[in-house]
Design a protein around this motif. Sequence first.
Motif, PDB file in Angstrom:
ATOM      1  N   SER A 163      37.889  87.626  53.367  1.00  0.00           N
ATOM      2  CA  SER A 163      37.850  86.844  52.130  1.00  0.00           C
ATOM      3  C   SER A 163      38.920  85.764  52.115  1.00  0.00           C
ATOM      4  CB  SER A 163      38.050  87.761  50.917  1.00  0.00           C
ATOM      5  OG  SER A 163      37.062  88.757  50.869  1.00  0.00           O
ATOM      6  N   VAL A 164      39.909  85.904  52.986  1.00  0.00           N
ATOM      7  CA  VAL A 164      40.988  84.916  53.103  1.00  0.00           C
ATOM      8  C   VAL A 164      40.613  83.934  54.208  1.00  0.00           C
ATOM      9  CG1 VAL A 164      43.416  84.609  53.703  1.00  0.00           C
ATOM     10  CG2 VAL A 164      42.705  86.567  52.324  1.00  0.00           C
ATOM     11  N   TYR A 165      40.884  82.644  53.988  1.00  0.00           N
ATOM     12  CA  TYR A 165      40.567  81.659  55.018  1.00  0.00           C
ATOM     13  C   TYR A 165      41.546  80.498  54.936  1.00  0.00           C
ATOM     14  CZ  TYR A 165      38.300  79.296  51.073  1.00  0.00           C
ATOM     15  OH  TYR A 165      38.045  78.714  49.851  1.00  0.00           O
ATOM     16  N   PRO A 166      41.802  79.809  56.061  1.00  0.00           N
ATOM     17  CA  PRO A 166      42.652  78.618  56.031  1.00  0.00           C
ATOM     18  C   PRO A 166      41.905  77.456  55.381  1.00  0.00           C
ATOM     19  CG  PRO A 166      42.485  79.556  58.259  1.00  0.00           C
ATOM     20  CD  PRO A 166      41.416  80.172  57.427  1.00  0.00           C
ATOM     21  N   HIS A 167      42.608  76.725  54.535  1.00  0.00           N
ATOM     22  CA  HIS A 167      42.032  75.564  53.854  1.00  0.00           C
ATOM     23  C   HIS A 167      42.971  74.378  54.043  1.00  0.00           C
ATOM     24  CE1 HIS A 167      40.078  73.145  50.697  1.00  0.00           C
ATOM     25  NE2 HIS A 167      41.299  72.864  50.281  1.00  0.00           N
ATOM     26  N   VAL A 168      42.439  73.247  54.483  1.00  0.00           N
ATOM     27  CA  VAL A 168      43.246  72.042  54.679  1.00  0.00           C
ATOM     28  C   VAL A 168      43.076  71.115  53.478  1.00  0.00           C
ATOM     29  CG1 VAL A 168      43.517  69.950  56.086  1.00  0.00           C
ATOM     30  CG2 VAL A 168      43.215  72.165  57.187  1.00  0.00           C
ATOM     31  N   THR A 172      38.910  77.831  60.561  1.00  0.00           N
ATOM     32  CA  THR A 172      38.489  76.616  59.873  1.00  0.00           C
ATOM     33  C   THR A 172      38.475  75.463  60.869  1.00  0.00           C
ATOM     34  OG1 THR A 172      39.276  77.277  57.683  1.00  0.00           O
ATOM     35  CG2 THR A 172      39.110  74.921  58.098  1.00  0.00           C
ATOM     36  N   ALA A 173      37.379  74.709  60.891  1.00  0.00           N
ATOM     37  CA  ALA A 173      37.271  73.517  61.726  1.00  0.00           C
ATOM     38  C   ALA A 173      37.328  72.293  60.817  1.00  0.00           C
ATOM     39  CB  ALA A 173      35.968  73.531  62.520  1.00  0.00           C
ATOM     40  N   VAL A 174      38.181  71.348  61.175  1.00  0.00           N
ATOM     41  CA  VAL A 174      38.395  70.147  60.366  1.00  0.00           C
ATOM     42  C   VAL A 174      37.993  68.929  61.194  1.00  0.00           C
ATOM     43  CG1 VAL A 174      40.053  68.817  59.019  1.00  0.00           C
ATOM     44  CG2 VAL A 174      40.339  71.294  59.244  1.00  0.00           C
ATOM     45  N   ARG A 175      36.941  68.254  60.785  1.00  0.00           N
ATOM     46  CA  ARG A 175      36.494  67.034  61.478  1.00  0.00           C
ATOM     47  C   ARG A 175      37.015  65.815  60.730  1.00  0.00           C
ATOM     48  NH1 ARG A 175      30.337  66.912  62.509  1.00  0.00           N
ATOM     49  NH2 ARG A 175      30.218  66.462  60.277  1.00  0.00           N
ATOM     50  N   PHE A 176      37.680  64.916  61.488  1.00  0.00           N
ATOM     51  CA  PHE A 176      38.345  63.783  60.828  1.00  0.00           C
ATOM     52  C   PHE A 176      38.120  62.490  61.592  1.00  0.00           C
ATOM     53  CE2 PHE A 176      41.219  65.863  63.796  1.00  0.00           C
ATOM     54  CZ  PHE A 176      41.816  64.819  64.476  1.00  0.00           C
ATOM     55  N   GLU A 177      38.286  61.389  60.882  1.00  0.00           N
ATOM     56  CA  GLU A 177      38.194  60.078  61.503  1.00  0.00           C
ATOM     57  C   GLU A 177      39.358  59.891  62.468  1.00  0.00           C
ATOM     58  OE1 GLU A 177      38.153  57.230  58.375  1.00  0.00           O
ATOM     59  OE2 GLU A 177      36.079  57.659  57.802  1.00  0.00           O
ATOM     60  N   ARG A 178      39.067  59.418  63.659  1.00  0.00           N
ATOM     61  CA  ARG A 178      40.106  59.283  64.670  1.00  0.00           C
ATOM     62  C   ARG A 178      41.110  58.198  64.280  1.00  0.00           C
ATOM     63  NH1 ARG A 178      37.987  61.278  70.038  1.00  0.00           N
ATOM     64  NH2 ARG A 178      39.929  60.445  70.868  1.00  0.00           N
ATOM     65  N   GLU A 212      48.083  62.771  49.469  1.00  0.00           N
ATOM     66  CA  GLU A 212      48.184  61.492  50.182  1.00  0.00           C
ATOM     67  C   GLU A 212      49.537  61.417  50.873  1.00  0.00           C
ATOM     68  OE1 GLU A 212      45.825  59.419  50.536  1.00  0.00           O
ATOM     69  OE2 GLU A 212      44.385  60.197  49.055  1.00  0.00           O
ATOM     70  N   PRO A 213      49.625  60.683  52.011  1.00  0.00           N
ATOM     71  CA  PRO A 213      48.518  59.982  52.677  1.00  0.00           C
ATOM     72  C   PRO A 213      47.659  60.949  53.466  1.00  0.00           C
ATOM     73  CG  PRO A 213      50.525  59.742  53.959  1.00  0.00           C
ATOM     74  CD  PRO A 213      50.916  60.484  52.710  1.00  0.00           C
ATOM     75  N   SER A 214      46.381  60.612  53.619  1.00  0.00           N
ATOM     76  CA  SER A 214      45.479  61.510  54.329  1.00  0.00           C
ATOM     77  C   SER A 214      44.348  60.727  54.967  1.00  0.00           C
ATOM     78  CB  SER A 214      44.896  62.553  53.373  1.00  0.00           C
ATOM     79  OG  SER A 214      44.026  63.435  54.053  1.00  0.00           O
ATOM     80  N   LEU A 215      43.975  61.154  56.161  1.00  0.00           N
ATOM     81  CA  LEU A 215      42.756  60.663  56.779  1.00  0.00           C
ATOM     82  C   LEU A 215      41.559  61.278  56.062  1.00  0.00           C
ATOM     83  CD1 LEU A 215      43.787  61.204  60.519  1.00  0.00           C
ATOM     84  CD2 LEU A 215      43.701  59.015  59.318  1.00  0.00           C
ATOM     85  N   SER A 216      40.411  60.638  56.181  1.00  0.00           N
ATOM     86  CA  SER A 216      39.187  61.207  55.640  1.00  0.00           C
ATOM     87  C   SER A 216      38.734  62.351  56.541  1.00  0.00           C
ATOM     88  CB  SER A 216      38.103  60.130  55.575  1.00  0.00           C
ATOM     89  OG  SER A 216      36.868  60.676  55.146  1.00  0.00           O
ATOM     90  N   PHE A 217      38.371  63.507  55.950  1.00  0.00           N
ATOM     91  CA  PHE A 217      37.970  64.645  56.763  1.00  0.00           C
ATOM     92  C   PHE A 217      37.011  65.538  55.994  1.00  0.00           C
ATOM     93  CE2 PHE A 217      41.646  66.121  54.373  1.00  0.00           C
ATOM     94  CZ  PHE A 217      41.318  67.415  54.016  1.00  0.00           C
ATOM     95  N   GLU A 218      36.367  66.428  56.730  1.00  0.00           N
ATOM     96  CA  GLU A 218      35.540  67.496  56.155  1.00  0.00           C
ATOM     97  C   GLU A 218      35.848  68.767  56.917  1.00  0.00           C
ATOM     98  OE1 GLU A 218      31.278  67.020  57.030  1.00  0.00           O
ATOM     99  OE2 GLU A 218      31.858  65.336  58.310  1.00  0.00           O
ATOM    100  N   GLN A 219      35.603  69.925  56.281  1.00  0.00           N
ATOM    101  CA  GLN A 219      35.977  71.185  56.919  1.00  0.00           C
ATOM    102  C   GLN A 219      34.943  72.271  56.639  1.00  0.00           C
ATOM    103  OE1 GLN A 219      39.613  72.970  55.128  1.00  0.00           O
ATOM    104  NE2 GLN A 219      39.343  71.492  53.467  1.00  0.00           N
ATOM    105  N   ALA A 220      34.956  73.275  57.503  1.00  0.00           N
ATOM    106  CA  ALA A 220      34.086  74.435  57.338  1.00  0.00           C
ATOM    107  C   ALA A 220      34.846  75.652  57.840  1.00  0.00           C
ATOM    108  CB  ALA A 220      32.786  74.259  58.114  1.00  0.00           C
ATOM    109  N   HIS A 221      34.625  76.802  57.223  1.00  0.00           N
ATOM    110  CA  HIS A 221      35.341  78.007  57.630  1.00  0.00           C
ATOM    111  C   HIS A 221      34.394  79.202  57.752  1.00  0.00           C
ATOM    112  CE1 HIS A 221      35.409  78.246  53.173  1.00  0.00           C
ATOM    113  NE2 HIS A 221      35.255  79.535  53.384  1.00  0.00           N
TER     114      HIS A 221
END
Length: 248
Positions: free
Chosen positions: A172-177, A208-214, A94-103
């Motif tokens: 096997s390695v990937y970026p994670h937010v 990794t794509a991170v979709r978040f609330e604007r 925290e603090p953080s916006l609400s988000f989801e991600q995929a890699h």
Amino acid sequence: MERTRRDALRLAGVSVAALAAGCLDDADTPAGTPTDQPSETPTETPTDPPTNGQLPPGLERVDEPPYDIAVPDCGDGPDGGRDPLYLCANMATEPSLSFEQAHARGSVLAESGLELSDDDSGDELFAALLTDASDLERVDSEADSEPARLIRETNVATHAVLVVESGWGSGSVYPHVKRLEATDDGVHAFGCHSDPCIVTDDYTSRTTAVRFERPETVETGVVSLTVAPDERWNVAAGEGVVPIPGTE
């Protein structure tokens, strides 16, 4: 703020016109007659807009994570017996916006991102901020990965997407937010590389794509990615592909 030659000529023309008008007014005004206008009119100093494509002042390309990291030992078992995201374990949430991600392995955008060439021997990093419908069209039409689907299904009226791609090495390695913090003019993502005990021997980039609330303003994006207990990489959306110093 830099001005173009056209701006300079336009401003010069305005100044000459104003000066000529002033001379004509003086000629029509009898000597000693007071005027209603002050001799100098205050002007508001324009401010530069938020700058995309540059790291914020004081943030270096490579620095150290601002938190303690303990490295678990690898053990027996199918996954080596440790959390592959241990580099994120003590990171603030925290603090953080609400988000989801995929890699996924490889790039997701058609004409930007990392491209493997014969002389690629060092690490590279890339970030992009997708905020409107035309940005969503940047996704490779042939891509069918989870990040590509997440981007295509984004409602840009309520959400935006931050894309981060790193390379080169095992898929096997990937970026994670772990945290996505709103700034004055956009977002700053904080995360880490996964570090599994058992890895594949392929050589690729990872997205990794991170979709978040604007948030109220979303004009800039920055990514800070912890890749080792003593090393963090930083990149701004709009910089293009950036090499990581000391890895070539």
